[in-house]
Design a protein around this motif. Structure first.
Motif, short mmCIF file in Angstrom:
data_model
loop_
_atom_site.label_atom_id
_atom_site.label_comp_id
_atom_site.label_asym_id
_atom_site.label_seq_id
_atom_site.Cartn_x
_atom_site.Cartn_y
_atom_site.Cartn_z
N ILE A 80 6.74 3.59 7.02
CA ILE A 80 7.51 2.44 7.48
C ILE A 80 7.48 1.34 6.43
N SER A 81 8.48 0.45 6.51
CA SER A 81 8.53 -0.63 5.53
C SER A 81 7.67 -1.80 6.02
N LEU A 82 6.93 -2.40 5.10
CA LEU A 82 6.05 -3.51 5.47
C LEU A 82 6.45 -4.75 4.70
N SER A 83 6.53 -5.88 5.39
CA SER A 83 6.77 -7.13 4.67
C SER A 83 5.42 -7.69 4.24
N ASN A 84 5.43 -8.62 3.32
CA ASN A 84 4.18 -9.20 2.84
C ASN A 84 4.25 -10.72 2.91
N PRO A 85 3.56 -11.38 3.83
CA PRO A 85 2.70 -10.82 4.86
C PRO A 85 3.52 -10.12 5.96
N ILE A 86 2.80 -9.42 6.85
CA ILE A 86 3.49 -8.80 7.98
C ILE A 86 3.56 -9.86 9.08
N ASN A 87 4.69 -10.57 9.12
CA ASN A 87 4.86 -11.61 10.14
C ASN A 87 5.10 -10.95 11.48
N ALA A 88 4.22 -11.24 12.43
CA ALA A 88 4.30 -10.53 13.70
C ALA A 88 4.36 -11.51 14.87
N TRP A 134 -1.76 -9.22 7.89
CA TRP A 134 -1.08 -9.51 9.15
C TRP A 134 -1.06 -11.02 9.34
N ASN A 135 0.08 -11.52 9.79
CA ASN A 135 0.19 -12.94 10.10
C ASN A 135 0.86 -13.07 11.48
N ILE A 136 0.02 -13.23 12.50
CA ILE A 136 0.59 -13.41 13.85
C ILE A 136 1.08 -14.85 13.90
N CYS A 137 2.38 -15.03 13.78
CA CYS A 137 2.91 -16.39 13.62
C CYS A 137 3.52 -16.92 14.91
N LEU A 138 3.63 -16.07 15.91
CA LEU A 138 4.22 -16.52 17.18
C LEU A 138 3.64 -15.68 18.31
N ILE A 139 3.36 -16.36 19.43
CA ILE A 139 2.91 -15.64 20.63
C ILE A 139 3.91 -15.94 21.74
N ILE A 140 4.30 -14.92 22.46
CA ILE A 140 5.19 -15.13 23.60
C ILE A 140 4.52 -14.56 24.84
N LYS A 186 16.07 -14.58 21.02
CA LYS A 186 16.40 -15.98 20.71
C LYS A 186 15.12 -16.72 20.29
N THR A 187 14.04 -16.44 21.00
CA THR A 187 12.76 -17.11 20.72
C THR A 187 12.21 -16.67 19.36
N LEU A 188 12.41 -15.41 19.02
CA LEU A 188 11.93 -14.92 17.71
C LEU A 188 12.60 -15.70 16.58
N LYS A 189 13.87 -16.05 16.83
CA LYS A 189 14.66 -16.69 15.76
C LYS A 189 14.26 -18.14 15.51
N GLU A 210 10.32 -19.83 11.46
CA GLU A 210 10.89 -20.05 10.13
C GLU A 210 11.01 -18.76 9.33
N ALA A 211 9.88 -18.01 9.27
CA ALA A 211 9.90 -16.77 8.50
C ALA A 211 10.40 -15.63 9.39
N GLU A 212 10.98 -14.63 8.76
CA GLU A 212 11.49 -13.50 9.54
C GLU A 212 10.32 -12.71 10.15
N ILE A 213 10.40 -12.43 11.42
CA ILE A 213 9.34 -11.67 12.10
C ILE A 213 9.71 -10.20 12.04
N THR A 214 8.80 -9.40 11.48
CA THR A 214 9.16 -7.99 11.22
C THR A 214 8.40 -7.00 12.10
N PHE A 215 7.47 -7.49 12.90
CA PHE A 215 6.66 -6.59 13.74
C PHE A 215 6.45 -7.25 15.11
N ALA A 216 6.37 -6.45 16.15
CA ALA A 216 5.98 -6.98 17.47
C ALA A 216 4.77 -6.21 17.97
N ILE A 217 3.81 -6.96 18.50
CA ILE A 217 2.57 -6.35 19.00
C ILE A 217 2.45 -6.68 20.49
#
Ligand code: GAR
Length: 244
Positions: A9-17, A47-53, A98-101, A104-111
């Protein structure tokens, strides 16, 4: 049988999740702690968990998010009737996207860490890999899948009378608790176990299993093999030569 193919799989650096959670948040806390660790920060793909929902305005995860300084959004599930359940599920996915957007940085993973709502294909499509039938969305489930899928896995496994149980991390697909398995961990049920002690044994295994899963992904140890006999993508973990 046609030849299997092997993909990664493709990984961003950092992995914004984004981390999705509905309740107590103990798995989320273990992952947030790992994200702060030197091991993660020094990794090639931290890993950079940048948002929690969360869907639950009373969830324990809200104060945990605060403690870790991560923005947490409450996105409540639309109320309605059985008749419009499918529509509400779609509406909810649209609200999540909508919330992901807002990030600021693109979120590439969901946990998913104890997230008790079903994700639709429109949400999964947001995280789709371009070259394989897979979305970068992972979940932890408190049983040895494919046994005991669903919302009450510990209760169901205990009531069934299993001698051995465990936890599973897996990729999420359109079916419930069905996607490619990444890692599993097992424990024995002892004759003296109550449901409470059985759950506690399981939960203490979930946290290290989930952290191990993040490490496997960030270290690019995953390969996917297509199994033509049942059209499943199966995960293979590449082990380090010097590990044994
Ligand atoms: C965990 O046991 C997790 O495996 C389970 O919910 C609990 C959440 O606890 N998830 C599911 O059952 C998903 N089907 P936590 O909020 O303390 O992490």
């Amino acid at each position: 049988l046609k030849d299997s193919f092997i993909e990664t799989i493709s990984l961003s650096n950092p992995i914004n999740a984004v981390l999705l959670a509905s309740g107590r948040g103990s798995n989320a806390k273990a992952l947030l702690e790992y994200c702060r660790s030197e091991e993660n920060l020094k990794s090639q793909n931290p890993w950079n968990i940048c948002l929690i929902i969360t869907d639950n305005p009373n969830a324990g995860i809200i104060s945990i998010a605060k403690d870790f300084g991560v923005h947490c959004e409450v996105v409540e599930y639309p109320k309605g009737t059985k008749e419009n359940a499918v529509e509400r599920r779609e509406q909810y996915s649209a609200s999540l996207i909508k919330t992901l957007k807002i990030n600021e940085a693109e979120i590439t993973f969901a946990i998913c860490a104890g997230f008790m709502k079903i994700l639709t294909s429109s949400f999964l499509d947001y995280f789709k890999e371009s070259h394989i039938e897979l979305s970068r969305v992972i979940n932890i489930h408190p049983s040895l899948l494919p046994s005991f899928p669903g919302a009450h896995a510990y209760e169901d496994a205990f009531a069934y009378g299993v001698a051995v149980s465990g936890a599973t991390t897996h990729f999420v697909d359109e079916k419930i608790d069905n996607g490619p398995i990444i890692a599993q961990s097992i424990f024995n049920r002892s004759p003296s176990d109550t449901l409470g002690s059985f759950k506690a044994k399981g939960l203490s295994q979930e946290h290290p299993l989930f952290v191990k899963t993040l490490k496997i992904i960030q270290n690019n140890k995953l390969r996917f093999i297509e199994q033509p006999q049942n059209s499943r993508l199966v995960v293979q973990i590449i082990e380090d030569e010097n590990e044994n």
